[in-house]
Design an enzyme around this catalytic site. Structure first.
Site, PDB file in Angstrom:
ATOM      1  N   TYR A  68      -0.640  -0.779  10.846  1.00 42.88           N
ATOM      2  CA  TYR A  68      -1.139  -0.898   9.262  1.00 42.88           C
ATOM      3  C   TYR A  68      -0.022  -0.357   8.020  1.00 42.88           C
ATOM      4  O   TYR A  68       0.987  -0.766   7.876  1.00 42.88           O
ATOM      5  CB  TYR A  68      -2.178  -0.408   8.679  1.00 42.88           C
ATOM      6  CG  TYR A  68      -2.537  -0.543   7.193  1.00 42.88           C
ATOM      7  CD1 TYR A  68      -3.019  -1.571   6.776  1.00 42.88           C
ATOM      8  CD2 TYR A  68      -2.516   0.196   5.857  1.00 42.88           C
ATOM      9  CE1 TYR A  68      -3.636  -1.934   5.371  1.00 42.88           C
ATOM     10  CE2 TYR A  68      -2.860   0.408   4.981  1.00 42.88           C
ATOM     11  CZ  TYR A  68      -3.553  -1.105   4.592  1.00 42.88           C
ATOM     12  OH  TYR A  68      -3.746  -1.457   3.233  1.00 42.88           O
ATOM     13  N   SER A 104       0.839  -0.662   0.068  1.00 40.85           N
ATOM     14  CA  SER A 104       0.511   0.003  -0.281  1.00 40.85           C
ATOM     15  C   SER A 104       1.140   1.235  -0.004  1.00 40.85           C
ATOM     16  O   SER A 104       2.321   0.936   0.658  1.00 40.85           O
ATOM     17  CB  SER A 104      -0.914   0.047   1.220  1.00 40.85           C
ATOM     18  OG  SER A 104      -1.500   1.129   1.789  1.00 40.85           O
TER      19      SER A 104
HETATM   20  N1  LIG Z   1      -8.843  -1.631  -1.111  1.00 34.98           N
HETATM   21  C1  LIG Z   1      -8.008  -0.714  -0.874  1.00 34.98           C
HETATM   22  O1  LIG Z   1      -8.141   0.798  -0.535  1.00 34.98           O
HETATM   23  C2  LIG Z   1      -6.505  -1.026  -0.577  1.00 34.98           C
HETATM   24  C3  LIG Z   1      -5.629  -0.435  -0.682  1.00 34.98           C
HETATM   25  C4  LIG Z   1      -3.813   0.016  -0.543  1.00 34.98           C
HETATM   26  C5  LIG Z   1      -3.961  -1.108  -0.387  1.00 34.98           C
HETATM   27  N2  LIG Z   1      -4.763  -2.056  -0.127  1.00 34.98           N
HETATM   28  C6  LIG Z   1      -4.426  -4.184  -0.390  1.00 34.98           C
HETATM   29  O2  LIG Z   1      -4.757  -4.747  -0.899  1.00 34.98           O
HETATM   30  C7  LIG Z   1      -4.953  -5.857  -0.580  1.00 34.98           C
HETATM   31  C8  LIG Z   1      -6.573  -6.453  -0.693  1.00 34.98           C
HETATM   32  O3  LIG Z   1      -7.602  -4.943   0.274  1.00 34.98           O
HETATM   33  P1  LIG Z   1      -9.026  -5.556  -0.377  1.00 34.98           P
HETATM   34  O4  LIG Z   1     -10.029  -4.621  -0.507  1.00 34.98           O
HETATM   35  O5  LIG Z   1      -9.673  -6.527  -1.881  1.00 34.98           O
HETATM   36  O6  LIG Z   1      -9.531  -7.058   0.809  1.00 34.98           O
HETATM   37  P2  LIG Z   1     -10.796  -7.448   1.353  1.00 34.98           P
HETATM   38  O7  LIG Z   1     -11.571  -6.987  -0.214  1.00 34.98           O
HETATM   39  O8  LIG Z   1     -10.911  -7.530   2.580  1.00 34.98           O
HETATM   40  O9  LIG Z   1     -10.061  -8.837   0.860  1.00 34.98           O
HETATM   41  C9  LIG Z   1      -9.151  -9.791   1.614  1.00 34.98           C
HETATM   42  C10 LIG Z   1      -9.935 -11.024   1.963  1.00 34.98           C
HETATM   43  O10 LIG Z   1      -8.415 -11.830   1.903  1.00 34.98           O
HETATM   44  C11 LIG Z   1     -10.186 -12.670   3.159  1.00 34.98           C
HETATM   45  N3  LIG Z   1      -8.844 -13.150   4.105  1.00 34.98           N
HETATM   46  C12 LIG Z   1      -9.222 -12.178   5.437  1.00 34.98           C
HETATM   47  N4  LIG Z   1      -8.156 -13.460   6.443  1.00 34.98           N
HETATM   48  C13 LIG Z   1      -7.759 -14.061   5.846  1.00 34.98           C
HETATM   49  C14 LIG Z   1      -7.207 -14.990   6.303  1.00 34.98           C
HETATM   50  N5  LIG Z   1      -6.328 -15.473   7.483  1.00 34.98           N
HETATM   51  N6  LIG Z   1      -7.355 -16.482   5.927  1.00 34.98           N
HETATM   52  C15 LIG Z   1      -7.621 -16.706   3.995  1.00 34.98           C
HETATM   53  N7  LIG Z   1      -8.296 -15.335   3.656  1.00 34.98           N
HETATM   54  C16 LIG Z   1      -8.196 -14.021   4.917  1.00 34.98           C
HETATM   55  C17 LIG Z   1     -11.352 -11.807   3.258  1.00 34.98           C
HETATM   56  O11 LIG Z   1     -11.651 -12.828   4.192  1.00 34.98           O
HETATM   57  P3  LIG Z   1     -12.743 -11.461   5.204  1.00 34.98           P
HETATM   58  O12 LIG Z   1     -14.058 -11.027   4.515  1.00 34.98           O
HETATM   59  O13 LIG Z   1     -13.726 -13.024   5.461  1.00 34.98           O
HETATM   60  O14 LIG Z   1     -12.019 -11.294   5.808  1.00 34.98           O
HETATM   61  C18 LIG Z   1     -11.597 -11.384   1.969  1.00 34.98           C
HETATM   62  O15 LIG Z   1     -11.885 -12.664   1.383  1.00 34.98           O
HETATM   63  C19 LIG Z   1      -4.995  -6.268   1.127  1.00 34.98           C
HETATM   64  O16 LIG Z   1      -3.915  -6.064   0.882  1.00 34.98           O
HETATM   65  C20 LIG Z   1      -4.927  -4.482   0.997  1.00 34.98           C
HETATM   66  O17 LIG Z   1      -4.557  -4.014   2.444  1.00 34.98           O
HETATM   67  C21 LIG Z   1      -6.259  -1.831  -0.650  1.00 34.98           C
END
Ligand SMILES: NC(=O)c1ccc[n+]([C@@H]2O[C@H](COP(=O)([O-])OP(=O)(O)OC[C@H]3O[C@@H](n4cnc5c(N)ncnc54)[C@H](OP(=O)(O)O)[C@@H]3O)[C@@H](O)[C@H]2O)c1
Length: 260
Positions: A164, A150
């Protein structure tokens, strides 16, 4: 030649967090580029949408339910991918987040929330990658690791993000460390580093008009990211096109960090 460089046909991509907002779209994109897809997520229901996106392209994703904060689950997930597809060529780590849910001043940051953010962002990436790379080393013909960091891994923010930023900073360091250690196996390791991406995880923040206006004012391209905005870089890092690129962290932020 260019088409071949980006062609993922015959490649097996394992995507921890493949049921998530970003992981689901990237899984569909890698599938479109030709890869076979194995997604690993905490709940089966999260993976249903990704499976349909892959199915729309005439393929069948393998979905594995696992808690990747647990080593035995990470090892089992990799074993299931190998049982099903015979090998792993790419791991795209798409688990993480939680930043906006636990905001505390740095001097007060509680240990429990610290551990939760570290587990969610760092331990999952560590355990899944270790297991996948052991398999790649055994295969003996290289591989690709793509991490999702990020902009917060690079920049401080005047809000309660200590855990974070520490976790994402560690992902950046591990990306460079792994690239260095695993070059001898032909395993290239790179990371993308987005700013806000329009996903359910950040929907509440982006629904706040004042927050969004302030955010957009800082982004030269004047918008937040969409999951598809990450796909070009992920395809580059997952493919033969990044043969001489390793240990890099590519910021995808509409120019935000260019202004800092
Ligand atoms: N969205 C943004 O604005 C943004 C910006 C910068 C970086 N990022 C990074 O991009 C990545 C993805 O983000 P996202 O927005 O797609 O997040 P997300 O929608 O929450 O997707 C993450 C997935 O991983 C699952 N998960 C969480 N803990 C887990 C575990 N212990 N074992 C297996 N699966 C698990 C979650 O399940 P649950 O829903 O059950 O928790 C969810 O399905 C992350 O690293 C985030 O920090 C996101």
């Amino acid at each position: 030649m260019i088409k071949e460089m980006f062609n993922l046909e015959g490649k097996i991509a394992m995507i921890p967090g493949g049921g998530g907002g970003i992981g689901s779209q990237l899984a569909a994109g890698l599938c479109e580029a030709g890869a076979e897809i194995a997604i690993v997520d905490r709940s089966g229901s999260a993976m249903t949408k990704t499976c349909s996106l892959v199915q729309e392209q005439g393929k069948q994703a393998l979905s594995i339910t696992a808690d990747l904060t647990q080593k035995e689950d990470a090892d089992r997930a990799v074993a299931e991918v190998v049982d099903h597809f015979g090998r792993i060529d790419i791991i795209l780590n798409a688990i993480g987040g939680g930043a906006g849910k636990v905001l505390f001043e740095a001097q007060e940051y509680p240990e429990q929330e610290w551990d939760w953010i570290m587990d969610l962002n760092l331990t999952t990436t560590l355990l899944a990658t270790q297991a996948a790379v052991r398999q790649m080393v055994q295969q003996g013909d290289g591989g690709r690791v793509v991490n999702i960091s990020s902009v917060r891994g690079l920049l401080g923010i005047n809000a309660g993000y200590s855990a974070y930023v520490a976790a994402k900073g560690a992902i950046n360091s591990l990306t460079r460390q792994w690239a260095t250690e695993w070059a001898k196996y032909g395993i290239n390791v790179n990371a993308i580093s987005p700013t806000f991406v329009d996903t359910p995880q950040v929907a509440m923040l982006l629904d706040d008009a004042e927050f969004k206006a302030k955010l957009l004012a800082r982004v030269p391209l004047g918008r937040v990211g969409q999951p598809e905005d990450l796909l070009g870089a992920v395809l580059l890092f997952a493919s033969d096109a990044c043969g001489f690129i390793t240990g890099q962290i590519l910021t995808i932020d509409g120019g935000l960090t260019a202004t800092q």
